[in-house]
Motif scaffolding. Sequence first.
Motif, short mmCIF file in Angstrom:
data_model
loop_
_atom_site.label_atom_id
_atom_site.label_comp_id
_atom_site.label_asym_id
_atom_site.label_seq_id
_atom_site.Cartn_x
_atom_site.Cartn_y
_atom_site.Cartn_z
N LEU A 118 0.83 -1.19 0.00
CA LEU A 118 0.00 0.00 0.00
C LEU A 118 0.88 1.26 0.00
O LEU A 118 0.57 2.24 -0.70
N VAL A 119 1.96 1.23 0.76
CA VAL A 119 2.88 2.37 0.78
C VAL A 119 3.46 2.60 -0.62
O VAL A 119 3.53 3.74 -1.09
N LEU A 120 3.87 1.51 -1.28
CA LEU A 120 4.43 1.63 -2.62
C LEU A 120 3.39 2.10 -3.62
O LEU A 120 3.66 2.92 -4.50
N ALA A 121 2.16 1.56 -3.49
CA ALA A 121 1.09 1.94 -4.41
C ALA A 121 0.76 3.43 -4.26
O ALA A 121 0.52 4.13 -5.25
N CYS A 122 0.77 3.93 -3.03
CA CYS A 122 0.50 5.36 -2.80
C CYS A 122 1.60 6.22 -3.41
O CYS A 122 1.33 7.28 -3.98
N GLY A 123 2.85 5.76 -3.29
CA GLY A 123 3.95 6.49 -3.91
C GLY A 123 3.81 6.53 -5.42
O GLY A 123 4.03 7.57 -6.05
N GLY A 124 3.42 5.40 -6.02
CA GLY A 124 3.21 5.36 -7.47
C GLY A 124 2.06 6.26 -7.90
O GLY A 124 2.16 6.98 -8.91
N ALA A 125 0.98 6.26 -7.14
CA ALA A 125 -0.17 7.10 -7.47
C ALA A 125 0.20 8.59 -7.35
O ALA A 125 -0.21 9.42 -8.17
N ALA A 126 0.98 8.92 -6.32
CA ALA A 126 1.42 10.31 -6.16
C ALA A 126 2.30 10.74 -7.32
O ALA A 126 2.20 11.88 -7.80
N LEU A 127 3.15 9.84 -7.78
CA LEU A 127 4.01 10.16 -8.92
C LEU A 127 3.18 10.43 -10.17
O LEU A 127 3.48 11.34 -10.94
N LEU A 128 2.11 9.66 -10.33
CA LEU A 128 1.22 9.87 -11.48
C LEU A 128 0.45 11.19 -11.36
O LEU A 128 -0.05 11.70 -12.36
N ALA A 129 0.32 11.70 -10.16
CA ALA A 129 -0.34 12.99 -9.97
C ALA A 129 0.60 14.16 -10.20
O ALA A 129 0.16 15.30 -10.30
N VAL A 130 1.91 13.87 -10.30
CA VAL A 130 2.91 14.93 -10.46
C VAL A 130 3.46 14.99 -11.88
O VAL A 130 3.67 16.08 -12.42
N LEU A 131 3.70 13.84 -12.50
CA LEU A 131 4.42 13.83 -13.77
C LEU A 131 3.58 14.19 -14.99
O LEU A 131 3.99 15.07 -15.76
N PRO A 132 2.42 13.56 -15.25
CA PRO A 132 1.67 13.92 -16.46
C PRO A 132 1.12 15.34 -16.37
O PRO A 132 0.46 15.70 -15.38
N HIS A 133 1.38 16.14 -17.38
CA HIS A 133 1.00 17.55 -17.32
C HIS A 133 -0.51 17.77 -17.15
O HIS A 133 -0.91 18.64 -16.35
N PRO A 134 -1.40 17.03 -17.85
CA PRO A 134 -2.83 17.27 -17.66
C PRO A 134 -3.28 17.05 -16.22
O PRO A 134 -4.13 17.78 -15.70
N VAL A 135 -2.72 16.03 -15.56
CA VAL A 135 -3.08 15.76 -14.16
C VAL A 135 -2.46 16.83 -13.26
O VAL A 135 -3.08 17.31 -12.31
N TRP A 136 -1.22 17.20 -13.57
CA TRP A 136 -0.51 18.19 -12.76
C TRP A 136 -1.23 19.53 -12.76
O TRP A 136 -1.21 20.25 -11.76
N ARG A 137 -1.87 19.88 -13.84
CA ARG A 137 -2.61 21.15 -13.90
C ARG A 137 -3.69 21.21 -12.83
O ARG A 137 -4.03 22.29 -12.35
N LEU A 138 -4.23 20.06 -12.43
CA LEU A 138 -5.23 20.01 -11.36
C LEU A 138 -4.57 19.83 -10.00
O LEU A 138 -4.89 20.55 -9.04
N SER A 139 -3.67 18.87 -9.91
CA SER A 139 -3.08 18.55 -8.60
C SER A 139 -2.18 19.67 -8.08
O SER A 139 -1.97 19.78 -6.87
N ARG A 140 -1.69 20.51 -8.98
CA ARG A 140 -0.82 21.61 -8.55
C ARG A 140 -1.55 22.59 -7.64
O ARG A 140 -0.92 23.33 -6.88
N ASN A 141 -2.89 22.61 -7.69
CA ASN A 141 -3.64 23.48 -6.80
C ASN A 141 -3.35 23.16 -5.33
O ASN A 141 -3.35 24.07 -4.49
N VAL A 142 -3.12 21.89 -5.03
CA VAL A 142 -2.80 21.50 -3.65
C VAL A 142 -1.45 22.07 -3.25
O VAL A 142 -1.26 22.53 -2.12
N VAL A 143 -0.50 22.05 -4.18
CA VAL A 143 0.83 22.61 -3.90
C VAL A 143 0.73 24.12 -3.69
O VAL A 143 1.39 24.67 -2.79
N THR A 144 -0.09 24.78 -4.50
CA THR A 144 -0.27 26.22 -4.32
C THR A 144 -0.86 26.54 -2.96
O THR A 144 -0.44 27.50 -2.29
N LEU A 145 -1.80 25.71 -2.51
CA LEU A 145 -2.39 25.91 -1.19
C LEU A 145 -1.31 25.83 -0.11
O LEU A 145 -1.24 26.67 0.79
#
Length: 236
Positions: free
Chosen positions: A23-50
């Motif tokens: 589960l720890v590894l799967a969460c790390g992989g999912a987080a990576l997928l939220a950071v690397l692809p640009h279309p996903v990053w355009r949404l997930s970056r809002n959390v970083v801005t917060l």
Amino acid sequence: MNHSLDQLWQQAVGTQPDPPHWLVLACGGAALLAVLPHPVWRLSRNVVTLAHEGGHALAALVTGRRLAGVRLHSDTSGLTVSAGRPTGPGMILTAAAGYTAPPLLGLGGAALLAAGRITALLWIAVLLLAGMLVMIRNAFGVLSVVVTGAAFFTVSWFGDPQLQAGFAFLGVWFLLLAGVRPVLELQRKRRRGGARDSDADQLARLTGAPALVWVALFTVVALVCLGVGGGWLLTG
């Protein structure tokens, strides 16, 4: 689900079992997928801005500056306005806190998870978001904080232990991994002649140290937090 005050306190101060390693590894992989692809990053970056603007706001308050408010925008930009001396340690710390806040929050979260404090992490996140909400001065910002806070509260209150663990590990992995990309994007913009009023450039004017030095510092902080925090998550 009914919770007595004693149960709530025990959950807050107690520890929870370590989740399975997969589960720890799967969460790390999912987080990576939220950071690397640009279309996903355009949404997930809002959390970083917060987290970024929250870092500015907290530093301003801690250093005695008067916080006027925080704005979060749908293009993932943000603005924190504070009043006080335009120079000096308080202004420097406030400017430096933005890019360092997401990885440092991730590092703190990793320390809690390594100690088995899963529920405590979720509740601390809810409290931080509640504090952030009172500082927001625009509708999109309010929506972003409320939705994020509601997700943390719902999981912490209604989720079973495995769901809570997965949500907590995913959030911490995301902060650790996402702390690096905005710094790289900042330097890319600066190299193209943009972002001349960035945090790094403001710090250069405040301290006399070149903006590139501050970008390098942001990068080092993000990478160290990722290395140390990621190690804690994998071995905790």
